[in-house]
Design a protein around this motif. Structure first.
Motif, PDB file in Angstrom:
ATOM      1  N   ASP A  48       0.822  -1.217   0.000  1.00 33.19           N
ATOM      2  CA  ASP A  48       0.000   0.000   0.000  1.00 33.19           C
ATOM      3  C   ASP A  48       0.856   1.268   0.000  1.00 33.19           C
ATOM      4  O   ASP A  48       0.770   2.097   0.908  1.00 33.19           O
ATOM      5  N   HIS A  50       0.643   3.442  -2.527  1.00 33.92           N
ATOM      6  CA  HIS A  50      -0.326   4.454  -3.012  1.00 33.92           C
ATOM      7  C   HIS A  50       0.328   5.714  -3.593  1.00 33.92           C
ATOM      8  O   HIS A  50       0.042   6.836  -3.135  1.00 33.92           O
ATOM      9  N   ASP A  90      -1.568  -2.279  -4.233  1.00 36.28           N
ATOM     10  CA  ASP A  90      -1.982  -0.890  -4.071  1.00 36.28           C
ATOM     11  C   ASP A  90      -0.757   0.005  -4.237  1.00 36.28           C
ATOM     12  O   ASP A  90      -0.379   0.777  -3.348  1.00 36.28           O
ATOM     13  N   HIS A 125      -6.455  -0.931  -6.232  1.00 36.93           N
ATOM     14  CA  HIS A 125      -6.307   0.427  -6.759  1.00 36.93           C
ATOM     15  C   HIS A 125      -5.343   0.470  -7.944  1.00 36.93           C
ATOM     16  O   HIS A 125      -4.947   1.546  -8.379  1.00 36.93           O
ATOM     17  N   HIS A 204      -2.235  -9.250  -2.575  1.00 38.19           N
ATOM     18  CA  HIS A 204      -2.640  -7.985  -1.949  1.00 38.19           C
ATOM     19  C   HIS A 204      -3.703  -8.155  -0.862  1.00 38.19           C
ATOM     20  O   HIS A 204      -3.644  -7.539   0.200  1.00 38.19           O
ATOM     21  N   HIS A 240      -3.417  -4.402   2.021  1.00 38.87           N
ATOM     22  CA  HIS A 240      -4.828  -4.042   1.883  1.00 38.87           C
ATOM     23  C   HIS A 240      -5.442  -3.361   3.102  1.00 38.87           C
ATOM     24  O   HIS A 240      -6.216  -2.435   2.971  1.00 38.87           O
ATOM     25  N   HIS A 242      -3.778  -1.831   5.564  1.00 40.18           N
ATOM     26  CA  HIS A 242      -2.907  -0.763   6.068  1.00 40.18           C
ATOM     27  C   HIS A 242      -2.586  -0.985   7.550  1.00 40.18           C
ATOM     28  O   HIS A 242      -2.552  -0.042   8.334  1.00 40.18           O
TER      29      HIS A 242
HETATM   30 FE   FE2 Z   1      -4.481   0.297   0.073  1.00 40.72          FE
END
Ligand code: FE2
Length: 306
Positions: A48, A50, A90, A125, A204, A240, A242
């Motif tokens: 993650d 991002h 992610d 994402h 993920h 996923h 966090h």
């Molecule tokens: Fe995420």
């Protein structure tokens, strides 16, 4: 999809930089520094991240690009250095935009130039096509060895364990994940072909144990049906949520890799973990980006089931 980005040859990179006239580095000006040795049994796990564009894109009070930059600096400061970095999905900011992946390429450049390969699994994402388009070398690889079921999977063989990188992305912007029957059949076969070495399985999405986490993996029970009877499967890794957490499903370890980007629970650490693999045990260490976090430096030994 696991996307593999090999190291960039440092000399070639510098030659390219010089040839392009964009750099002022001359060979005699390069720092004569000794690179730390690489430990084939040390791995770094991220999740993650991002990453968005532009660089200062912010969400929930966090600029993820800055956090990844810090993580990259800290990974490069490890001595010995890891054999590889795995990002458990992610990777993109929210919608898998092309610019997100271009930015990721820039931010991980220092790792690749230092000789550290990076392997990406994709999350909800992410967008497969746009990710591949940003990395021609990965696109070439995918063209040679495409996923046979609309997903991409791979096995990284290391001295003490095999990493099985799976693809739980069902649809961009759709939160739950799905392995699918074909991928699970592939996994069963790939595990059966490697019965003697610990298998570490990563994707993920978090397992949706007893239906309590509907935003997680929709076919959790089908995945567990493959993993549980195969004793070489020692642990399932995921992002996923966090969160940083280690749990179990009977004797199978469940390792939740923390995020480097925003948090849903502010008390959670943001950071990455290192995994030191040995034959029957692995040591996990949390590297919180906030050094003052109570869990920074937490070390956990996981013994593999037999
Ligand atoms: Fe995420």
């Amino acid at each position: 999809m696991p996307i593999h980005l090999p190291p960039i040859d440092r000399r070639r990179f510098l030659a390219g930089t010089l040839a392009a006239g964009t750099g002022l580095l001359l060979p005699r000006q390069l720092p004569a520094q000794e690179e730390p040795p690489i430990d084939p049994n040390l791995w770094v796990l991220l999740a993650d991240i991002h990453i968005g564009h532009p660089h200062d894109k912010k969400r929930r009070g966090v600029r993820p690009a800055e956090k990844l930059e810090q993580a990259v600096r800290e990974i490069l400061a490890l001595s010995p250095r890891p054999a590889g970095v795995i990002v458990a999905g992610d990777c993109a900011f929210l919608h898998g935009e092309s610019g997100d992946y271009v930015m990721i390429g820039k931010l991980i450049g220092p790792l690749r130039r230092a000789g550290v390969p990076i392997h990406f699994a994709l999350g909800n994402h992410d967008n497969r096509e746009r990710f591949l388009a940003a990395f021609p070398e990965a696109k070439k690889q995918a063209a040679i060895d495409p996923g046979k079921f609309g997903k991409y999977v791979s096995v990284l063989e290391t001295p003490h364990a095999n990493w099985f990188l799976l693809d739980s992305l069902e649809k961009t912007d759709f939160t739950p994940g799905l392995m699918g029957e074909a991928q699970l059949a592939w996994l069963a076969k790939a595990l059966d072909a490697r019965p003697d070495k610990p298998a570490l399985v990563l994707a993920h999405h978090n397992p949706n144990i007893k239906g309590k986490f509907p935003a997680g993996l929709k076919d959790t029970e089908a995945l567990l049906k493959v993993l549980m009877p195969r004793k070489q499967a020692k642990a399932y890794f995921y992002g996923h949520t966090h969160c940083w957490n280690i749990g179990r499903r009977t004797d199978l370890h469940l390792v939740n890799i923390p995020a480097t980007a925003w948090l849903f629970n502010k008390s959670q650490p943001r950071g990455f973990i290192t995994v030191q693999l040995r034959s029957d045990v692995a040591t996990f260490e949390l590297h919180a980006l906030d050094r003052k976090h109570a869990k920074h430096g937490e070390k956990i030994d996981l013994k593999w089931r037999t």
